[in-house]
Enzyme design. Structure first.
Site, PDB file in Angstrom:
ATOM      1  N   HIS A 164       0.828  -1.219   0.000  1.00  0.00           N
ATOM      2  CA  HIS A 164       0.000   0.000   0.000  1.00  0.00           C
ATOM      3  C   HIS A 164       0.860   1.267   0.000  1.00  0.00           C
ATOM      4  O   HIS A 164       0.421   2.310   0.478  1.00  0.00           O
ATOM      5  CB  HIS A 164      -0.965   0.032   1.194  1.00  0.00           C
ATOM      6  CG  HIS A 164      -1.668  -1.272   1.437  1.00  0.00           C
ATOM      7  ND1 HIS A 164      -2.885  -1.579   0.880  1.00  0.00           N
ATOM      8  CD2 HIS A 164      -1.300  -2.373   2.147  1.00  0.00           C
ATOM      9  CE1 HIS A 164      -3.254  -2.796   1.255  1.00  0.00           C
ATOM     10  NE2 HIS A 164      -2.305  -3.306   2.016  1.00  0.00           N
ATOM     11  N   SER A 285      14.995  21.803 -16.129  1.00  0.00           N
ATOM     12  CA  SER A 285      13.801  22.587 -16.411  1.00  0.00           C
ATOM     13  C   SER A 285      14.227  23.908 -17.036  1.00  0.00           C
ATOM     14  O   SER A 285      15.272  24.454 -16.697  1.00  0.00           O
ATOM     15  CB  SER A 285      13.049  22.845 -15.101  1.00  0.00           C
ATOM     16  OG  SER A 285      12.228  23.987 -15.230  1.00  0.00           O
ATOM     17  N   LYS A 291      16.157  21.949 -10.992  1.00  0.00           N
ATOM     18  CA  LYS A 291      15.504  20.681 -11.309  1.00  0.00           C
ATOM     19  C   LYS A 291      16.398  19.680 -12.037  1.00  0.00           C
ATOM     20  O   LYS A 291      17.199  20.038 -12.889  1.00  0.00           O
ATOM     21  CB  LYS A 291      14.270  20.936 -12.189  1.00  0.00           C
ATOM     22  CG  LYS A 291      13.175  21.703 -11.476  1.00  0.00           C
ATOM     23  CD  LYS A 291      12.311  20.802 -10.639  1.00  0.00           C
ATOM     24  CE  LYS A 291      11.357  20.053 -11.543  1.00  0.00           C
ATOM     25  NZ  LYS A 291      10.428  19.251 -10.774  1.00  0.00           N
ATOM     26  N   GLU A 298      10.171   8.452 -16.927  1.00  0.00           N
ATOM     27  CA  GLU A 298       8.833   9.021 -17.169  1.00  0.00           C
ATOM     28  C   GLU A 298       8.340   8.714 -18.579  1.00  0.00           C
ATOM     29  O   GLU A 298       7.179   8.366 -18.800  1.00  0.00           O
ATOM     30  CB  GLU A 298       8.849  10.537 -16.956  1.00  0.00           C
ATOM     31  CG  GLU A 298       8.938  10.940 -15.508  1.00  0.00           C
ATOM     32  CD  GLU A 298       9.048  12.451 -15.368  1.00  0.00           C
ATOM     33  OE1 GLU A 298       8.065  13.062 -14.946  1.00  0.00           O
ATOM     34  OE2 GLU A 298      10.101  13.009 -15.710  1.00  0.00           O
TER      35      GLU A 298
END
Ligand code: ARG
Length: 465
Positions: A164, A285, A291, A298
């Protein structure tokens, strides 16, 4: 006899037509913009077919020589990018045949004896997919090998195991990496299975019913490395279940890669900080200078959706088709080609990335200590001291409540507190309450103990072949 090129249309099949194809329809029905990927396999198939026709006395030896020479030339032209694809010639098959006739003359027109584009394309796709599966499996092997190496490196590195997405029990990072490997082992066997089942040759099925020439289907099958000829001509030219099966295997593989990607994305966040991805696999970024984004994982997570879509497209494409060939099947290629490229490149990307991934054991260990991960070990300890599991569960639940109230881990409760809860507890309880004690105790095949991880890695490497 007038050749088809002298008829009302310039199409190879133009003989019975009295007007030229509508320009839009020509574009709409053409496939050479994408099926040119099959060119090399189409040429291999044609060479095998022509050789067989000659062996069976259907084509002369001179014609065969010209055909083989012409096809080799075309293969080189295509490879060099010197081939002009013509939409007017519809697909890869007719583009190559027309060019062959241009190079060698009339013998080129005899190549299509005893075959149809229907058995031709069914053969081409199988040859293409067989080769594609081989290179996909090679990337899969590289990735698995990287996972196994890393599992050995991190066999004793403790991290939280989750259910979980809540800390459940400590595990080793090596064990986690070998879980990924197991997914890929099954994916690889699905691909191998698919490659084996589809490895039969449709050539000779012709348009749908077979051909009236005395051909030798075993010969072409053997020349092209197939196990043998397909059994039924109607089935051979129509079903694309092998492409669907491959895409299903590819979609499952992508699903697994996507799960790995998801974990890497979570782990690289500052909140987890479990692993470092090398800079060369990340991007920055344009606005936020701090970043470092995990773009490769991804993208792979995103691409999984695309392959799943291809599976739905292909299975839907097939479901309404009566026997035998229908033009619908031309729609099989783009999803299939894209599924091949996507799964291949995704495996390649992870095969490059995994060996370069570094774990951060101190952060993993700290996270593993959150949320009383050794509570189950305490319950097991009580059971070994004669307490029934349900009672042990209850006692440990109370201990966890007390630890929470004191803002400490259950492993940090004093011996007096623990003994007050259950008198069977002795000092040796702290051996099982530590993270290392907990993982070391799971010392059976399939368990997370470091020595089991090392043994599992050894077996996994042997299975790589
Ligand atoms: N381009 C076609 C395909 O991919 C080749 C077979 C065409 N056959 C036909 N009868 N029109 O399916």
């Amino acid at each position: 006899m007038s050749s088809s090129l002298d008829s009302h249309t310039s199409q190879t099949w133009g003989g019975r037509f009295s007007e030229a194809t509508d320009a839009f329809v020509q574009e709409f029905t053409a496939s050479c913009a994408f099926d040119h990927l099959l060119a090399h396999y189409d040429i291999q198939g044609s060479k095998a077919h022509a050789t067989m026709l000659t062996a069976c006395g259907i084509l002369s030896a001179e014609d065969l020589q010209d055909i083989l020479r012409g096809l080799d030339q075309i293969d080189s032209e295509i490879m060099a990018g010197d081939f002009t694809w013509q939409v007017a010639l519809e697909d890869v098959h007719m583009n190559i045949e027309a060019r062959l006739t241009e190079i060698i003359g009339d013998a080129g027109k005899r190549l299509h004896t005893g075959r149809s584009r229907n058995d031709q394309v069914a053969t081409d796709i199988r040859l293409y997919l067989r080769a594609a599966i081989t290179s996909i499996r090679a990337q899969m092997t590289r990735l698995r090998s990287g996972l196994i190496d890393q599992a050995e490196t991190y066999a004793g590195t403790v991290m939280p195991g989750f259910t979980h997405l809540q800390v459940a029990q400590p595990v080793t990072f090596g064990h986690h990496l070998l879980a990924w490997n197991e997914m890929l082992v099954r994916d690889d066997s699905r691909l191998a299975d698919c490659a084996d089942r589809m490895n039969v040759c449709p050539l000779g099925s012709a348009a749908l019913a077979g051909t009236s020439y005395a051909i030798d289907r075993h010969m072409t099958a053997e020349a092209l490395g197939f196990k043998g000829p397909t059994e039924n001509s109607l089935d051979s030219v129509s079903d694309r279940d092998f492409a669907i099966e491959f895409t299903a295997a590819a979609a499952i593989t992508m699903m697994h890669l996507s799960r790995m990607a998801e974990e890497m994305i979570i782990w690289t966040s500052a909140q987890f900080n479990f692993v470092d991805l090398p800079d060369r696999f990340c991007t920055g970024s344009s606005i936020m200078p701090q970043k470092k984004n995990p773009d490769v994982p991804e993208l792979i997570r995103g691409k999984a959706g695309r392959v799943q879509g291809h599976l739905v497209a292909l299975i839907t494409l097939m479901k309404g088709q009566p026997l035998a060939y229908n033009k619908d099947n031309q729609e099989d290629k783009e999803p299939l080609f894209d599924a091949v490229r996507t799964v291949h490149d995704s495996l390649l990307a992870f095969a490059d990335l995994i060996p370069a991934l570094t774990a951060k054991p101190e952060f993993m260990r700290r996270a593993a200590g959150l949320g009383h991960p050794t509570a189950t070990d305490l319950a097991d300890y009580l059971v070994r001291k004669g307490v029934a599991f349900r009672d042990a569960h209850e006692i440990v639940g109370t201990a966890v409540g007390m630890a929470e109230a004191q803002s400490v881990d259950v492993a940090q409760l004093s011996i007096e507190t623990l003994q007050a809860l259950c008198p069977v507890i002795e000092h040796d309880v702290f051996d099982v309450l530590t993270l290392d004690g907990s993982v070391a105790a799971r010392d059976h095949i399939g368990g997370t103990a470091p020595r089991q991880v090392l043994a599992a890695a050894k077996r996994a490497r042997a299975a790589l072949g």
